[in-house]
Motif scaffolding. Structure first.
Motif, short mmCIF file in Angstrom:
data_model
loop_
_atom_site.label_atom_id
_atom_site.label_comp_id
_atom_site.label_asym_id
_atom_site.label_seq_id
_atom_site.Cartn_x
_atom_site.Cartn_y
_atom_site.Cartn_z
N THR A 2 30.93 -16.31 25.46
CA THR A 2 29.74 -15.60 25.00
C THR A 2 29.14 -16.28 23.77
O THR A 2 29.85 -16.67 22.85
N ASP A 3 27.84 -16.44 23.78
CA ASP A 3 27.13 -17.01 22.64
C ASP A 3 26.82 -15.89 21.65
O ASP A 3 26.07 -14.95 21.97
N GLN A 4 27.39 -15.96 20.46
CA GLN A 4 27.23 -14.89 19.48
C GLN A 4 25.79 -14.75 19.01
O GLN A 4 25.33 -13.64 18.70
N ASP A 7 24.01 -12.81 21.61
CA ASP A 7 24.44 -11.42 21.50
C ASP A 7 23.67 -10.69 20.40
O ASP A 7 23.24 -9.55 20.56
N ALA A 8 23.51 -11.39 19.26
CA ALA A 8 22.77 -10.79 18.14
C ALA A 8 21.32 -10.53 18.52
O ALA A 8 20.75 -9.48 18.18
#
Length: 271
Positions: A2-4, A7-8
């Motif tokens: 997952t790309d943080q 996600d943000a």
């Protein structure tokens, strides 16, 4: 994996535009060519057989008008640029190959707003007021923020509230508030990457002095390789009391230029 960052973004972010809108006649330093925008073709000047029409634009501008960034090639001292480069040799074919704005990498960095005007409880600091190191540190303490190596530090004097007043923003007779050598040396010692302000020349201008002496430009651009961003719009972010954020800034990739218009953004999580 997952790309943080994604996600943000999915959870939501708030963005503050820190740039001034480019308009013909906007206030600027008298040392630089003005911004100009025209429409060589308007709708109806040429109409296609199917009834369609297109308009287009042309702009001319100095690279140091409106909200803009100074490249390290912008200022020399005793014939030398940052790192000791010869200012004459750095200009090849009318382009500053060394330290031109094309050498500035896109900035996605921690940004800090140092809202001196808000801390002092005024709409704007007085023209010609030099922000002291005591002012600066007291503001940081009151905000609960700190300066870290690699930061982009934005300094609000409140003078940006006068932008729409035109020549009053230029501050020739009154001077313009900002930092001087004391704060400039301290910030350089912190190892910051860039600094910006809501005024026309970033640093303190004394009444009637104009742009004759700009010692902080020497300290930042020539001695320490720190970029300078000028004529920022810091009113909205100040009203929101946002003092730490992700700063996103990308100069135009103009080969050999000494500066570039920019549209910096402050991004924080949450909507």
């Amino acid at each position: 994996m997952t790309d943080q960052l994604l996600d943000a973004l999915t959870r939501g972010v708030t963005t503050y535009d820190l740039a001034r809108q480019f308009r013909v006649g906007m206030p600027q330093s008298p040392n630089h060519p003005q911004f100009w925008h025209v429409l060589p073709r308007r709708h109806g000047d040429m109409v296609r057989s199917d009834g369609g029409s297109a308009a287009n634009d042309m702009i001319t501008t100095g690279t140091h008008v409106g909200t803009h960034i100074d490249a390290l090639a912008h200022v020399s001292q005793d014939g030398k640029l940052y790192g000791g480069s010869d200012a004459g040799d750095a200009c090849l074919g009318g382009k500053y190959v060394e330290h031109g704005v094309h050498t500035i990498e896109p900035m996605i960095r921690r940004g800090v707003l140092v809202d001196v005007a808000a801390h002092r409880g005024v709409t704007t600091l007085d023209g010609g007021y030099e922000i002291t190191l005591e002012d600066f540190r007291a503001t940081l303490e009151a905000q609960g923020t700190e300066i870290r190596r690699g930061d982009v530090v934005l300094i609000r004097s409140g003078w940006g509230a006068r932008f729409e007043e035109g020549q009053a923003f230029v501050g020739g007779a009154t001077g313009v508030p900002g930092i001087g050598e004391e704060v400039g040396e301290w910030l350089a010692a912190q190892g910051i990457h860039a600094a910006g302000a809501d005024s026309i020349a970033f640093e303190c201008l004394r009444p009637g002095a104009g742009h004759g002496l700009l010692p902080v430009h020497r300290i930042f651009l020539v001695e320490h390789g720190i970029y300078i961003i000028e004529a920022m719009n810091l009113e909205e972010i100040s009203a929101a009391r946002v003092h730490e954020f992700t700063l996103v800034l990308v100069p135009l990739n103009i080969f050999g230029a000494t500066g570039s218009p920019v549209r910096p953004l402050a991004v924080v999580s949450g909507e």
